[in-house]
Motif scaffolding. Sequence first.
Motif, short mmCIF file in Angstrom:
data_model
loop_
_atom_site.label_atom_id
_atom_site.label_comp_id
_atom_site.label_asym_id
_atom_site.label_seq_id
_atom_site.Cartn_x
_atom_site.Cartn_y
_atom_site.Cartn_z
N MET A 1 1.03 -0.97 0.21
CA MET A 1 -0.23 0.26 0.47
C MET A 1 0.82 1.34 -0.14
O MET A 1 1.49 1.40 1.06
CB MET A 1 -1.07 0.27 1.43
CG MET A 1 -1.84 1.37 1.53
SD MET A 1 -2.77 1.46 2.85
CE MET A 1 -4.23 -0.19 2.21
N ILE A 2 0.78 2.57 -1.17
CA ILE A 2 0.82 3.15 -0.60
C ILE A 2 0.50 4.98 -0.86
O ILE A 2 -0.26 4.87 -0.95
CB ILE A 2 1.85 3.47 -2.66
CG1 ILE A 2 2.75 2.57 -2.96
CG2 ILE A 2 2.46 5.25 -2.74
CD1 ILE A 2 3.08 2.07 -4.60
N LEU A 3 1.22 5.40 0.24
CA LEU A 3 0.62 6.65 0.58
C LEU A 3 0.90 8.04 0.98
O LEU A 3 2.34 7.89 0.66
CB LEU A 3 0.02 6.26 2.13
CG LEU A 3 -0.56 5.09 2.94
CD1 LEU A 3 -1.34 4.63 4.09
CD2 LEU A 3 -2.31 4.82 1.92
N ALA A 26 4.46 1.77 1.84
CA ALA A 26 4.97 2.86 1.71
C ALA A 26 4.29 4.10 2.09
O ALA A 26 3.10 4.47 1.81
CB ALA A 26 5.44 2.52 0.27
N LEU A 27 5.35 4.88 3.06
CA LEU A 27 4.80 6.21 3.14
C LEU A 27 5.20 7.45 2.30
O LEU A 27 6.44 7.67 2.35
CB LEU A 27 5.22 6.75 4.58
CG LEU A 27 4.09 8.12 4.87
CD1 LEU A 27 3.06 8.20 4.37
CD2 LEU A 27 4.39 8.38 6.42
N GLN A 46 8.84 2.60 12.44
CA GLN A 46 9.63 1.20 13.11
C GLN A 46 8.30 0.57 12.37
O GLN A 46 7.93 -0.16 12.08
CB GLN A 46 9.26 1.91 14.37
CG GLN A 46 10.12 1.99 15.05
CD GLN A 46 9.96 2.44 15.98
OE1 GLN A 46 9.39 1.25 16.81
NE2 GLN A 46 10.51 3.59 16.56
N TYR A 47 7.28 1.98 11.13
CA TYR A 47 5.71 0.93 10.91
C TYR A 47 5.75 1.74 9.59
O TYR A 47 4.47 0.96 8.91
CB TYR A 47 4.20 2.02 11.60
CG TYR A 47 4.44 2.17 13.01
CD1 TYR A 47 4.47 0.28 13.85
CD2 TYR A 47 5.53 3.09 13.56
CE1 TYR A 47 4.36 0.48 15.60
CE2 TYR A 47 5.68 2.60 15.46
CZ TYR A 47 5.10 1.31 16.08
OH TYR A 47 5.19 1.41 17.48
N CYS A 48 6.40 1.76 8.68
CA CYS A 48 6.49 2.25 7.86
C CYS A 48 7.21 2.05 6.94
O CYS A 48 8.29 2.89 6.77
CB CYS A 48 5.21 3.11 6.94
SG CYS A 48 5.46 4.43 7.46
N ASP A 49 7.36 2.05 5.06
CA ASP A 49 8.67 2.57 5.08
C ASP A 49 8.60 4.08 3.56
O ASP A 49 7.13 4.38 3.27
CB ASP A 49 8.45 1.57 3.56
CG ASP A 49 9.74 1.50 2.02
OD1 ASP A 49 10.68 1.68 3.03
OD2 ASP A 49 9.70 1.46 1.63
N ILE A 50 9.44 4.95 4.64
CA ILE A 50 9.84 5.91 4.71
C ILE A 50 10.58 6.74 3.39
O ILE A 50 11.70 6.73 2.69
CB ILE A 50 9.37 7.05 5.65
CG1 ILE A 50 8.75 6.44 6.52
CG2 ILE A 50 9.85 8.11 5.31
CD1 ILE A 50 9.22 7.00 7.83
N GLU A 72 21.38 9.66 7.45
CA GLU A 72 21.31 9.16 6.32
C GLU A 72 19.56 8.45 5.57
O GLU A 72 19.65 8.27 4.85
CB GLU A 72 20.87 7.57 7.20
CG GLU A 72 21.94 6.93 7.84
CD GLU A 72 22.30 6.21 8.41
OE1 GLU A 72 21.17 4.93 8.41
OE2 GLU A 72 23.82 5.31 9.10
N TRP A 73 18.75 9.73 5.86
CA TRP A 73 17.29 10.14 5.69
C TRP A 73 18.04 10.42 4.09
O TRP A 73 16.37 10.73 2.99
CB TRP A 73 16.41 10.63 6.27
CG TRP A 73 16.15 9.99 7.31
CD1 TRP A 73 15.93 10.18 8.53
CD2 TRP A 73 14.69 8.67 7.41
NE1 TRP A 73 15.60 8.81 9.80
CE2 TRP A 73 14.93 8.42 8.47
CE3 TRP A 73 14.22 8.31 5.67
CZ2 TRP A 73 13.81 7.10 8.46
CZ3 TRP A 73 13.23 7.03 5.77
CH2 TRP A 73 13.58 6.49 7.35
#
Length: 231
Positions: A1-3, A26-27, A46-50, A72-73
């Motif tokens: 799911m992509i948001l 994926a946020l 911790q809850y999504c792929d940013i 690292e972001w």
Amino acid sequence: MILFAGDPHGSYEHLYPIVKSQQNVALVILGDLQLTTPHDLDKLAQYCDIWFIHGNHDSKTVAAFDALWGSEWKTRNLHGKVADIQGVKIAGLGGVFRGHIWMPPNRPMFFDPIHYCQYMPQEKIWRGGLPLRHRTSIFPSDVETLETQKADILITHEAPRPHPQGFAVINQLAKKMGVRKIFHGHHHDNFDYSSINRNKHCEMFNIGFRSLADINGNYLIFGIDDRDKTS
């Protein structure tokens, strides 16, 4: 799911109920993260792929800049590149147009950061390059880098036309890249493109202030910017 998340402006609590309740999210944040440290992204991750692009507020302070480019972001910034996210090719154009650099449809003052720095007084050089403010300015070279690539979705901070504050150059870029959807932030009012999208090959979505939408443009959170506009 992509948001797709509209400008958080330093607050991320509204996202947790949804990213915690869904699997494999994926946020994609559409700019103006407005961080002071990377902590908020570390916690949310911790809850999504940013993934994200930067907005104009992300170079307003040194702390906001360093939270993204000094951590690292920075590898998750989609600006100027195309990434495969859950099988969808997403391209990013972060930042904003500024008249001192380029304000389409006017002719650009400078083509790229090197060109700008060649004509800039040395006392304005910051960390060996552009002034802090212009680290989030769009140069023609940013668009040129993308227009030879292909993607399914283009994310931008600035708006395309026919948004009242939109830029046709974004529509033109989307056409060259063959994208089918544009998601943008920056404008907090959630401009409604629905009547326009019915007749277009490329759909457009304005994900406004602290809003959240799925890949079809359906809102999961419809944020209202109730901050004091006079402050």
